[in-house]
Design an enzyme around this catalytic site. Structure first.
Site, PDB file in Angstrom:
ATOM      1  N   ASN A  73       0.827  -1.202   0.000  1.00 15.08           N
ATOM      2  CA  ASN A  73       0.000   0.000   0.000  1.00 15.08           C
ATOM      3  C   ASN A  73       0.861   1.251   0.000  1.00 15.08           C
ATOM      4  O   ASN A  73       1.967   1.265   0.531  1.00 15.08           O
ATOM      5  CB  ASN A  73      -0.958  -0.012   1.209  1.00 15.08           C
ATOM      6  N   PHE A  77      -1.600   8.260   4.334  1.00 20.05           N
ATOM      7  CA  PHE A  77      -2.376   8.892   5.414  1.00 20.05           C
ATOM      8  C   PHE A  77      -3.586   9.669   4.880  1.00 20.05           C
ATOM      9  O   PHE A  77      -3.766  10.856   5.194  1.00 20.05           O
ATOM     10  CB  PHE A  77      -1.512   9.855   6.253  1.00 20.05           C
ATOM     11  N   SER A 141       5.890   5.073   8.620  1.00 21.07           N
ATOM     12  CA  SER A 141       5.215   4.806   7.350  1.00 21.07           C
ATOM     13  C   SER A 141       6.147   5.165   6.195  1.00 21.07           C
ATOM     14  O   SER A 141       6.759   6.237   6.202  1.00 21.07           O
ATOM     15  CB  SER A 141       3.935   5.639   7.236  1.00 21.07           C
ATOM     16  N   ASN A 143       5.151   5.935   3.297  1.00 17.59           N
ATOM     17  CA  ASN A 143       4.371   6.616   2.257  1.00 17.59           C
ATOM     18  C   ASN A 143       4.221   8.123   2.442  1.00 17.59           C
ATOM     19  O   ASN A 143       3.464   8.761   1.726  1.00 17.59           O
ATOM     20  CB  ASN A 143       2.989   5.957   2.150  1.00 17.59           C
ATOM     21  N   THR A 144       4.897   8.685   3.423  1.00 15.66           N
ATOM     22  CA  THR A 144       4.971  10.142   3.556  1.00 15.66           C
ATOM     23  C   THR A 144       6.447  10.502   3.407  1.00 15.66           C
ATOM     24  O   THR A 144       7.279   9.976   4.150  1.00 15.66           O
ATOM     25  CB  THR A 144       4.430  10.599   4.943  1.00 15.66           C
ATOM     26  N   LYS A 184       6.042   3.461  16.892  1.00 17.68           N
ATOM     27  CA  LYS A 184       6.002   2.377  15.894  1.00 17.68           C
ATOM     28  C   LYS A 184       7.208   2.475  14.972  1.00 17.68           C
ATOM     29  O   LYS A 184       7.471   3.539  14.406  1.00 17.68           O
ATOM     30  CB  LYS A 184       4.705   2.454  15.090  1.00 17.68           C
ATOM     31  N   ASN A 213       6.112  -1.690  11.310  1.00 22.55           N
ATOM     32  CA  ASN A 213       5.323  -1.163  10.198  1.00 22.55           C
ATOM     33  C   ASN A 213       5.634  -1.985   8.933  1.00 22.55           C
ATOM     34  O   ASN A 213       6.311  -3.009   9.022  1.00 22.55           O
ATOM     35  CB  ASN A 213       5.665   0.317   9.986  1.00 22.55           C
TER      36      ASN A 213
HETATM   37  C1  LIG Z   1      -3.594  -0.494   3.621  1.00 22.17           C
HETATM   38  C2  LIG Z   1      -2.722  -0.343   4.842  1.00 22.17           C
HETATM   39  C3  LIG Z   1      -2.707   0.867   5.521  1.00 22.17           C
HETATM   40  C4  LIG Z   1      -1.910   1.038   6.650  1.00 22.17           C
HETATM   41  N1  LIG Z   1      -1.942   2.226   7.318  1.00 22.17           N
HETATM   42  C5  LIG Z   1      -1.191   2.383   8.440  1.00 22.17           C
HETATM   43  C6  LIG Z   1      -1.246   3.595   9.179  1.00 22.17           C
HETATM   44  O1  LIG Z   1      -1.988   4.528   8.861  1.00 22.17           O
HETATM   45  N2  LIG Z   1      -0.442   3.708  10.274  1.00 22.17           N
HETATM   46  C7  LIG Z   1       0.387   2.689  10.680  1.00 22.17           C
HETATM   47  O2  LIG Z   1       1.096   2.819  11.677  1.00 22.17           O
HETATM   48  N3  LIG Z   1       0.430   1.518  10.008  1.00 22.17           N
HETATM   49  C8  LIG Z   1      -0.337   1.342   8.911  1.00 22.17           C
HETATM   50  N4  LIG Z   1      -0.301   0.143   8.235  1.00 22.17           N
HETATM   51  C9  LIG Z   1       0.609  -0.924   8.715  1.00 22.17           C
HETATM   52  C10 LIG Z   1      -0.096  -1.945   9.609  1.00 22.17           C
HETATM   53  O3  LIG Z   1      -0.617  -1.326  10.767  1.00 22.17           O
HETATM   54  C11 LIG Z   1       0.863  -3.087  10.000  1.00 22.17           C
HETATM   55  O4  LIG Z   1       1.949  -2.540  10.728  1.00 22.17           O
HETATM   56  C12 LIG Z   1       1.398  -3.833   8.792  1.00 22.17           C
HETATM   57  O5  LIG Z   1       0.372  -4.043   7.839  1.00 22.17           O
HETATM   58  C13 LIG Z   1       2.002  -5.197   9.165  1.00 22.17           C
HETATM   59  O6  LIG Z   1       1.026  -6.071   9.681  1.00 22.17           O
HETATM   60  P1  LIG Z   1       0.360  -7.264   8.817  1.00 22.17           P
HETATM   61  O7  LIG Z   1       1.485  -8.024   8.201  1.00 22.17           O
HETATM   62  O8  LIG Z   1      -0.443  -8.050   9.815  1.00 22.17           O
HETATM   63  O9  LIG Z   1      -0.501  -6.611   7.791  1.00 22.17           O
HETATM   64  C14 LIG Z   1      -1.095  -0.049   7.103  1.00 22.17           C
HETATM   65  C15 LIG Z   1      -1.134  -1.272   6.423  1.00 22.17           C
HETATM   66  C16 LIG Z   1      -1.925  -1.441   5.315  1.00 22.17           C
HETATM   67  C17 LIG Z   1      -1.930  -2.768   4.604  1.00 22.17           C
END
Ligand SMILES: Cc1cc2nc3c(=O)[nH]c(=O)nc-3n(C[C@H](O)[C@H](O)[C@H](O)COP(=O)(O)O)c2cc1C
Length: 323
Positions: A73, A77, A141, A143-144, A184, A213
């Site tokens: 992704n 934000f 993140s 993505n910023t 995080k 993350n």
């Molecule tokens: C579509 C998407 C959006 C996410 N947005 C955020 C976010 O806004 N803030 C954040 O700290 N992590 C964000 N994450 C990261 C997740 O909270 C998590 O750390 C990451 O997906 C790893 O866990 P998983 O393997 O169980 O998915 C996002 C993940 C995905 C897939």
């Protein structure tokens, strides 16, 4: 509906009926706060939320690889901003709220330069303080632009000092205790960099660390994997566990860890607990395994606790370091 069996545990001074939480990014606007516990989540984290409203990156910005059990992704934000969020959370709270703990993920607005990042994080915290059981300062993140530079010791210190100040002031004004603040981290930091983040978090009195993350690394090359953004799901599992293992060893267990990254079943959840995670979160597995995943994980965790002679989940935390 998919209610999970109890696996009671405590972390950051909060009681959790089960350790498996909804990771940040799924309920970005906090629109379904009372509903996640019906899928067996023991706690949830909403957001990321930024001080200012922003659209996020242009679509498409989310990609799925069934072959790798992974998501990529680059949402960036997308969120209505702290002011609108405080109004919508107030409305929701008046109607129906979660009975499980609710964390709020704090991001940084794209328009705010890194030099003023502390105002962005602490400003959002102030506006949303009353709605959170805990806060996560997300400096990881991908993505910023340049956000992850805020993980460097002095940058992070500045943000945490300002957030602590707001936290104390809000607590005093409402006659309650300050809320736990967690940081995080990115799995793409070197071990040395991760140790520096942990040292900052400890020095600034953080309640814990969320590891990890998404990653910018890729397990392979193909059409989906070549998309830019953060990768989550199965390919993240081992690096995330490695980071937890290293942070637990470095802090000697003094900084409770939220284990997240590639948890999809009881085995991967147990691996995170063994590495040193006190509680857990998942996102991608909900997409690939469906809403029964939490029930299966908690059932499996209870079986593993019993098989290994542990009386509680807390006793099992870090077991891989002792075997
Ligand atoms: C579509 C998407 C959006 C996410 N947005 C955020 C976010 O806004 N803030 C954040 O700290 N992590 C964000 N994450 C990261 C997740 O909270 C998590 O750390 C990451 O997906 C790893 O866990 P998983 O393997 O169980 O998915 C996002 C993940 C995905 C897939």
């Amino acid at each position: 509906m998919f209610g999970a069996p109890s696996v009671p545990t405590d972390a950051f001074g909060i009681h959790f009926d089960n350790p498996v939480g909804l990771a940040a990014g799924m309920d970005k606007k906090g629109e379904n706060i009372p509903n996640w516990e019906n899928f067996g989540f023991g706690w949830i984290e909403i957001g990321g939320i930024t001080l200012h409203a922003q659209e996020g990156n242009p679509k498409p910005r989310m990609f799925r690889s069934t072959k790798h059990g992974a998501l990529i992704n680059r949402m960036g934000f997308n969120n209505p901003g702290s002011e609108v969020m405080s109004q919508s959370l107030a409305k929701q709270k008046a109607k129906k709220w979660a009975s499980v703990p609710v964390g709020i993920n704090l991001g940084k607005s794209k328009i705010t330069p890194n030099e003023e990042a502390e105002q962005d994080y602490s400003g959002t915290m102030e506006r949303l303080w009353e709605f959170a059981d805990l806060f996560v300062v997300n400096v990881s993140s991908p993505n910023t632009p340049n956000l992850r530079e805020l993980q460097a010791g002095s940058e992070l210190d500045r943000i945490l000092i300002e957030c602590n100040e707001v936290n104390s002031r809000m607590a005093q004004a409402s006659g309650t205790n300050p809320k736990p603040i967690l940081v995080k981290v990115s799995p793409d930091l070197s071990d040395d960099q991760l140790r520096t983040v942990a040292d900052s978090a400890l020095a600034q009195g953080c309640a814990g660390i969320v590891a990890t993350n998404t990653t910018t690394s890729r397990p392979a090359e193909d059409k989906v994997m070549n998309q830019s953004g953060g990768l989550s799901g199965l390919p993240l599992r081992s690096r995330s566990t490695e980071v937890i293992h290293m942070l637990y060893a470095h802090t000697k267990g003094a900084l409770p860890i939220v284990g997240v990254g590639g948890i999809s079943d009881a085995e991967s959840a147990w691996e995170k607990i063994g590495a040193g995670a006190s509680i857990l979160q998942l996102y991608s597995a909900l997409i690939f395994e469906g809403p029964g995943v939490n029930k299966a994980i908690n059932k499996g965790l209870n079986r593993k606790l019993k098989a290994n002679g542990y009386q509680s989940l807390t006793e099992a935390v870090g077991h891989a370091h002792r075997s």
